[in-house]
Design a protein around this motif. Structure first.
Motif, PDB file in Angstrom:
ATOM      1  N   VAL A   1       4.034   5.393   5.335  1.00 26.98           N
ATOM      2  CA  VAL A   1       4.821   4.207   5.718  1.00 26.98           C
ATOM      3  C   VAL A   1       6.057   4.267   4.459  1.00 26.98           C
ATOM      4  O   VAL A   1       5.908   3.995   3.460  1.00 26.98           O
ATOM      5  N   ILE A   2       7.366   4.691   5.081  1.00 28.78           N
ATOM      6  CA  ILE A   2       8.456   4.695   4.179  1.00 28.78           C
ATOM      7  C   ILE A   2       9.599   3.685   3.959  1.00 28.78           C
ATOM      8  O   ILE A   2      10.572   3.733   3.197  1.00 28.78           O
ATOM      9  N   GLY A   3       9.393   2.732   5.148  1.00 22.92           N
ATOM     10  CA  GLY A   3      10.297   1.566   5.325  1.00 22.92           C
ATOM     11  C   GLY A   3      10.439   1.040   6.556  1.00 22.92           C
ATOM     12  O   GLY A   3       9.356   1.150   7.475  1.00 22.92           O
TER      13      GLY A   3
ATOM     14  N   ASP B   1      13.578   0.647  -1.576  1.00 20.28           N
ATOM     15  CA  ASP B   1      15.041   1.073  -1.865  1.00 20.28           C
ATOM     16  C   ASP B   1      15.608   0.862  -0.507  1.00 20.28           C
ATOM     17  O   ASP B   1      15.128   0.359   0.290  1.00 20.28           O
ATOM     18  N   ASP B   2      17.044   1.031  -0.477  1.00 26.02           N
ATOM     19  CA  ASP B   2      17.545   0.572   0.860  1.00 26.02           C
ATOM     20  C   ASP B   2      17.333   1.575   1.668  1.00 26.02           C
ATOM     21  O   ASP B   2      17.406   1.564   2.897  1.00 26.02           O
ATOM     22  N   ALA B   3      16.966   2.831   1.462  1.00 27.40           N
ATOM     23  CA  ALA B   3      16.487   3.742   2.303  1.00 27.40           C
ATOM     24  C   ALA B   3      15.397   4.739   1.786  1.00 27.40           C
ATOM     25  O   ALA B   3      15.444   4.852   0.172  1.00 27.40           O
ATOM     26  N   ALA B   4      14.871   5.489   2.412  1.00 27.85           N
ATOM     27  CA  ALA B   4      13.935   6.568   1.796  1.00 27.85           C
ATOM     28  C   ALA B   4      14.528   7.882   1.863  1.00 27.85           C
ATOM     29  O   ALA B   4      15.343   8.282   2.696  1.00 27.85           O
TER      30      ALA B   4
ATOM     31  N   ARG C   1       0.723  -1.271  -0.086  1.00 31.02           N
ATOM     32  CA  ARG C   1       0.116   0.191   0.130  1.00 31.02           C
ATOM     33  C   ARG C   1       0.875   1.103   0.063  1.00 31.02           C
ATOM     34  O   ARG C   1       0.392   2.439  -0.079  1.00 31.02           O
ATOM     35  N   SER C   2       2.120   1.077   0.189  1.00 31.57           N
ATOM     36  CA  SER C   2       2.957   2.125   0.285  1.00 31.57           C
ATOM     37  C   SER C   2       3.595   2.572  -1.075  1.00 31.57           C
ATOM     38  O   SER C   2       4.285   3.598  -1.428  1.00 31.57           O
TER      39      SER C   2
END
Length: 337
Positions: free
Chosen positions: A121-123, A30-33, A15-16
């Motif tokens: 929610v980004i990670g 990805d590895d980070a936001a 959903r993100s």
């Protein structure tokens, strides 16, 4: 349940996808936001963990409630700084005792809370746990530069207030632990425990008012939060027990269960209301603003001087308020015993 970490992450967080924009350059996957704070705002960061048997029991919290409450406890911390919540990072240690469907429901609760408060929610991270479920949420928010409200800003002469009502969550927990099907009239207490609300709107009103001194959220109990303000600000706080706002349903249930509702209000916690101080000359205008928004706002005492103390009066008697509330380490020791 499936044991492919990356497959699980994709299932639970789909959903993100496609949420980039409005300051978010790189979202989940990805590895980070990567995000940019709004100009003239500072980043506010907080993190809370929930551990099965320490913070919740499966008998009292459905899977979706666990996810929902984990997010709310963090958004409440942002509210207590006068900020706005923007992003969330979710780390979960999955237990073999939960099914795929139960984990999906946990994430349903996480996303429901996030959507209600405009949080993306980004990670996060997903690992395994041999026994109990562990859930940790980090929320990143914003507040106007130099204008975060802190616990250390209470001053003698200010009034002490609390938003909403306190003791409802503890009453709801007591009801759930009784393991009887709650009567319809007690369902608001169950909801107060399982689905609390974060007071972002109240926090923003207080931040914009310019008359709020110290602020704290009621997560571990009103007594504990008052002591945190008194110690951080080096002040003595006096409150009146009769002024503490307690819902009529809590008072009624306390009579039925032969419990002291004031204990739930002072020491129960997880109400996620805001307690703080306000200058007396700003009270009338601020109370009017809260009334217009339909948010209960109650003065319960006063900051009287220096000295790191909290006093409570009841029935004409005065005493030092017991410095109690939820304590993780005391709880663990009791469990070991």
């Amino acid at each position: 349940m499936a044991h492919d970490e990356f497959s699980l992450i994709r299932q639970w967080t789909s959903r993100s996808n496609g949420q980039e924009g409005d300051g978010l350059t790189v979202g989940i996957g990805d590895d980070a936001a990567v995000f940019s704070p709004t100009p003239e705002m500072e980043v506010v960061a907080c993190c809370d963990a929930m551990v099965e048997t320490v913070h919740f029991l499966r008998e009292t919290m459905k899977p979706a409630d666990i996810g929902y409450k984990a997010v709310i406890s963090n958004i409440s911390d942002i509210a207590a700084m006068g900020g706005i919540a923007r992003y969330a990072l979710v780390s979960i240690a999955v237990s073999p005792s939960y099914t795929d469907e139960e984990y999906r429901q946990i994430y349903d609760g996480i996303y429901e809370a996030c959507e209600q408060y405009g949080v993306r929610v980004i990670g996060g991270d997903t690992v395994s746990s041999p026994r109990s479920l562990h859930l940790s949420v980090t929320v990143l928010g914003e507040v106007e530069a130099g204008r975060a409200i802190r616990r250390s800003q209470a001053r003698p002469g200010q009034l002490v207030f609390v938003t909403g009502h306190v003791g409802s969550s503890a009453a709801g927990l007591h009801l759930l632990l009784a393991k009887n099907e709650p009567e319809a009239k007690w369902l608001p207490l169950v909801e107060a425990h399982q689905r609390p609300a974060a007071q972002i709107q109240a926090g923003r009103l207080l931040q914009a008012s310019g008359v709020c001194g110290a602020l704290n959220d009621v997560s571990d109990g009103l007594a504990s939060e008052l002591w945190e303000i008194a110690e951080a600000s080096d002040v003595t706080i006096r409150i009146a027990a009769e002024s503490i706002p307690i819902r009529e349903e809590v008072l009624a249930y306390a009579r039925v269960s032969r419990k002291e509702p004031l204990d739930w209000a002072l020491y129960g916690g997880e109400d996620y209301q805001l307690v703080g101080t306000v200058s007396e000359d700003g009270l009338a205008a601020l109370s009017q603003q809260f009334a217009e928004k339909g948010i209960p706002f109650t003065v319960i005492g006063r900051v009287e001087g220096n000295g790191k103390n909290v006093l409570v009066t009841r029935d004409g008697q005065q005493m030092t308020l017991n410095k109690a509330g939820f304590n993780h380490f005391v709880h663990v020791e009791e469990k070991k015993g």
